[in-house]
Write a protein that holds these residues in place. Sequence first.
Motif: not given
Length: 180
Positions: A58-62, A81-82, A33-36
């Motif tokens: 914000e915008g980090s890949k997780l 977002s997943v 996912g990604r931190a929105e």
Amino acid sequence: MSEAYFPVGPGLGPEENFLSLDDILMSQEKLPGRAESSLPRLAFALGPGAGTGDSIPEGSKLEIPLWLAKGLHDSKRRIISVELPKIYKEAWRTVFSADANVVDLHKMGPYYYGFGSQLLNFDNPENPEIAQTILQVMRSGATVVQSCKCSSSSCLTYPTWVIAVCPSHGRDIANQSISY
């Protein structure tokens, strides 16, 4: 003789059964996912490398556990977002449509069916295709089990997913007829 643990079946569909060990383990599976938006004081929950200090920018890949992704995913507020795990993407769906029995589902994702049904909770335009593929893979596997007409003593090999579906009595499942 009483058993120390009475098995509790996994939840079906979008619901989880929090008394089921299988559902608990399935909810620990990671989702990309990604931190929105910035996520303060959440880096500790995602482990080292998730962010600097105690917040996630914000915008980090997780890589988010399913239970946390379900809690943070909100289509109105856009917290995270997943993305789909690779086994549920188009390339793997093509492989499954050709011959689902050649894929070792336990190796690729030990909770393929349950995890896939939980993915349907997220707003994804590919949800109908994912649901259709999960159903097709299950039907294909049921056909293999149904066609196995040998006894447990004379049959030397079973598909590995039979043991993964029910590890305690996978051989018993292979000898039962399945109707759908």
